[in-house]
Scaffold this active site. Structure first.
Site, PDB file in Angstrom:
ATOM      1  N   TRP A  98      53.490  63.593  50.594  1.00  0.00           N
ATOM      2  CA  TRP A  98      54.667  62.973  49.988  1.00  0.00           C
ATOM      3  C   TRP A  98      54.609  63.018  48.468  1.00  0.00           C
ATOM      4  O   TRP A  98      55.626  63.247  47.814  1.00  0.00           O
ATOM      5  CB  TRP A  98      54.856  61.550  50.515  1.00  0.00           C
ATOM      6  CG  TRP A  98      55.195  61.563  51.971  1.00  0.00           C
ATOM      7  CD1 TRP A  98      54.384  61.195  53.008  1.00  0.00           C
ATOM      8  CD2 TRP A  98      56.401  62.055  52.567  1.00  0.00           C
ATOM      9  NE1 TRP A  98      55.029  61.418  54.206  1.00  0.00           N
ATOM     10  CE2 TRP A  98      56.265  61.942  53.967  1.00  0.00           C
ATOM     11  CE3 TRP A  98      57.598  62.588  52.050  1.00  0.00           C
ATOM     12  CZ2 TRP A  98      57.263  62.328  54.855  1.00  0.00           C
ATOM     13  CZ3 TRP A  98      58.593  62.969  52.942  1.00  0.00           C
ATOM     14  CH2 TRP A  98      58.419  62.837  54.319  1.00  0.00           C
ATOM     15  N   ASP A 168      55.735  55.358  44.432  1.00  0.00           N
ATOM     16  CA  ASP A 168      56.324  55.414  45.769  1.00  0.00           C
ATOM     17  C   ASP A 168      55.487  54.485  46.642  1.00  0.00           C
ATOM     18  O   ASP A 168      54.314  54.754  46.901  1.00  0.00           O
ATOM     19  CB  ASP A 168      56.268  56.853  46.297  1.00  0.00           C
ATOM     20  CG  ASP A 168      56.786  56.963  47.725  1.00  0.00           C
ATOM     21  OD1 ASP A 168      57.201  55.938  48.312  1.00  0.00           O
ATOM     22  OD2 ASP A 168      56.783  58.089  48.260  1.00  0.00           O
ATOM     23  N   LYS A 192      59.241  51.205  57.100  1.00  0.00           N
ATOM     24  CA  LYS A 192      57.866  50.901  57.514  1.00  0.00           C
ATOM     25  C   LYS A 192      57.717  49.377  57.633  1.00  0.00           C
ATOM     26  O   LYS A 192      57.641  48.852  58.725  1.00  0.00           O
ATOM     27  CB  LYS A 192      56.849  51.433  56.503  1.00  0.00           C
ATOM     28  CG  LYS A 192      57.157  52.786  55.910  1.00  0.00           C
ATOM     29  CD  LYS A 192      56.935  53.963  56.786  1.00  0.00           C
ATOM     30  CE  LYS A 192      57.074  55.262  56.017  1.00  0.00           C
ATOM     31  NZ  LYS A 192      56.587  56.410  56.777  1.00  0.00           N
TER      32      LYS A 192
END
Lengths: 356, 356
Positions: A98, A168, A192
């Site tokens: 990511w 992030d 999440k």
């Protein structure tokens, strides 16, 4: 059907009381229509948005000079919005797939520099607290990924940065207390620990959010300024998604807030790492010990055949969503806030008795 | 509480059977977890996405060389994505606040030209079928807004265009049959006729979606190509939102498809326009007769005081969401697919008996 022990990496398990309240009020929120059918400009929805913002503010002990935005497009859109808003030349720490994607998008948009990477070792670690990260003086920001879902690594410290720190936090947002003031801006896809997919939460210092410093050709809809000035109502947001986030925030608060979430995450993670460490002939953890994540525990077994058999035994015990990311294989146990302790105990027991 | 007659402009009324199915399956989709908790890469969610895509394809009689994308960010993000993907110099027909916004964003991103506008008359009409729209030969596309929610006007024909026709159909998508082949690309925020807010549907000719012709600095996440190649799973979509859209598409199909939606919309609109035309001393329609929308019926009363009283009488009869957009005032009755005929009959009766 009996409720599964859901180890999905995201979209992921939600607190059962949240789902039950959403179900109870789905057709009628209390005024003869569903929250799905309400104008985003209605006083009822504005109250939900305000409640979500304030509850999140309390959870994060948000300083007065920070704001919260509820946007769409996930972390992937933030990978573009960060460089488009803060300017080119951002410094990136790449600790997994990511952060590589964030770095690549920043290079597409303009220019960006990698200042640290664990790619060579297979993303087994994040920087150590004593490890120096050289940030070019002209960089508008330093970007990190606090938890690397795919590789199961996580920062346990916040690095010092001479420029605004951007993070992030998609996969460990709301899992532990945070010193917000150390960050210029951070963002998280909600799916999440915070709610359903389709909502992105951006938290930033007001001076960064409100003062656009990108190119005049950047679309208005991609400027933080636009959304900050409109209180997240520049365009129609995911109203149902924000309501669910609000219910999740309130659930976290009722449970004891972020300190309690951190305590549970540590306990869950310790249970699984204990078996991994005790049975090194069976389980090979991916992350280096100091970089281990308390959100995603990743490991391999001696053979792919053993991994398949392990997944089948786990599933027979009610544990689903354990297959590692298609890019790395193996096993990944995502143990987010809403996953009950019993689920982790069940998985640990399966690991305990597994013969490879 | 008794279900309201919900005339909200969007987010708007959803079919009751859809809400009831969503409620029934919210905590457990059938496998021991909520659809909100499922991986977007699971076979169950893939089946939902396939079902949504195929059902929508049947509703639209989608030609083989067209694809459907499920994105986020609403029409507002499409205002930027269209010029970023198709290139600068687009030609815009401005028939209301939303097409002005689309035009403004295109000018921010690069360059764009207005080729027709009804701004001067207060956006009371759209072009007539015999009205020539001059499109510069180098323009990569011609952009129209098929229904103007705020002003209550709607195109009843598809204009000929020498370049690909691009349309914002947010507020009349799925309300009538459509000759898809006349369009290069069209898009709609789902929150009027297709589902909840947070889902954007893009339908386009495959050659346009897959061949990116913008600048190399356009973020990957904003390229249609990226999403087309990944089957709308480049990043995590609004999974719950797509499931709801799928339920709405199936509901439309069960009701008789787009011809039946068009028949109902005509009947509902005719009921309201009939009163407006019969009582010109009380109700002043905003749209010119030939441009009248079958989705949003807009009108004023002689005084603001009368408008307030009218809204109160309507509310007493169970009709909500009728206040005109803050930019124009007056009354707006949004009569989307899911609004029951009874709601419109009730409103028409209130209009019938109202003394100003």
């Amino acid at each position: 059907m009996a409720r599964k022990f859901n180890f999905n990496p995201g979209p992921a398990v939600l607190p059962l009381p949240v789902l039950e309240e959403a179900q109870r009020r789905l057709v009628d929120h209390g005024e003869g229509l569903s929250v799905l059918e309400m104008s985003h400009r209605s006083s009822t929805f504005q109250a939900i948005l305000d409640d979500a913002t304030k509850t999140l503010g309390r959870l994060l002990s948000l300083p007065d000079d920070y704001d919260v935005l509820f946007l769409q497009g996930g972390a992937s859109l933030q990978f573009a919005m960060v460089p488009l808003n803060l300017g080119p030349g951002g410094a990136y720490v790449t600790t997994g797939a990511w952060s590589e994607k964030a770095f690549a998008e920043a290079k597409t948009v303009g220019d960006a520099v990698e200042v640290w990477s664990s790619k060579e070792g297979g993303y087994r670690r994040v920087p150590r607290p004593d490890e120096r990260i050289e940030v070019p003086s002209g960089a508008p920001y330093l970007h990190i990924t606090t938890n690397n879902t795919i590789y199961g690594t996580q920062w346990q410290h916040v690095p010092d940065s001479p420029v605004p720190l951007v993070a992030d936090m998609s996969s460990d947002f709301l899992s532990r207390p945070l010193d917000v003031s150390k960050f210029g801006l951070f963002y998280a896809g909600a799916q999440k620990n915070a709610g359903p997919s389709g909502v992105t939460i951006v938290v930033g210092r007001r001076s960064i959010l409100e003062n656009f410093s990108g190119s005049p050709t950047v679309p208005k809809v991609l400027r933080y300024q636009t959304h900050a000035k409109a209180g997240s109502l520049y365009n129609t947001p995911s109203t149902f998604g924000i309501w669910l986030c609000c219910l999740v925030f309130r659930w976290i608060e009722e449970q004891g807030g972020l300190p309690e979430m951190a305590r549970r995450a540590e306990k869950k993670a310790a249970m699984l790492y204990e078996v991994i460490d005790r049975r090194p002939d069976v389980f090979l953890g991916h992350a280096e010990r100091e970089s281990r994540s308390r959100m995603n525990v990743t490991f391999r077994l001696p053979t792919e055949e053993a991994e398949k058999r392990f997944l089948a035994e786990a599933e027979a015990a009610g544990c689903i969503g354990l297959k590692g990311h298609r890019s790395v294989g193996g096993i990944r146990a995502s143990i987010y806030n809403a996953l009950p302790m019993e689920a982790v105990e069940t998985l640990a027991a399966v690991m305990d008795r597994f013969s490879p």
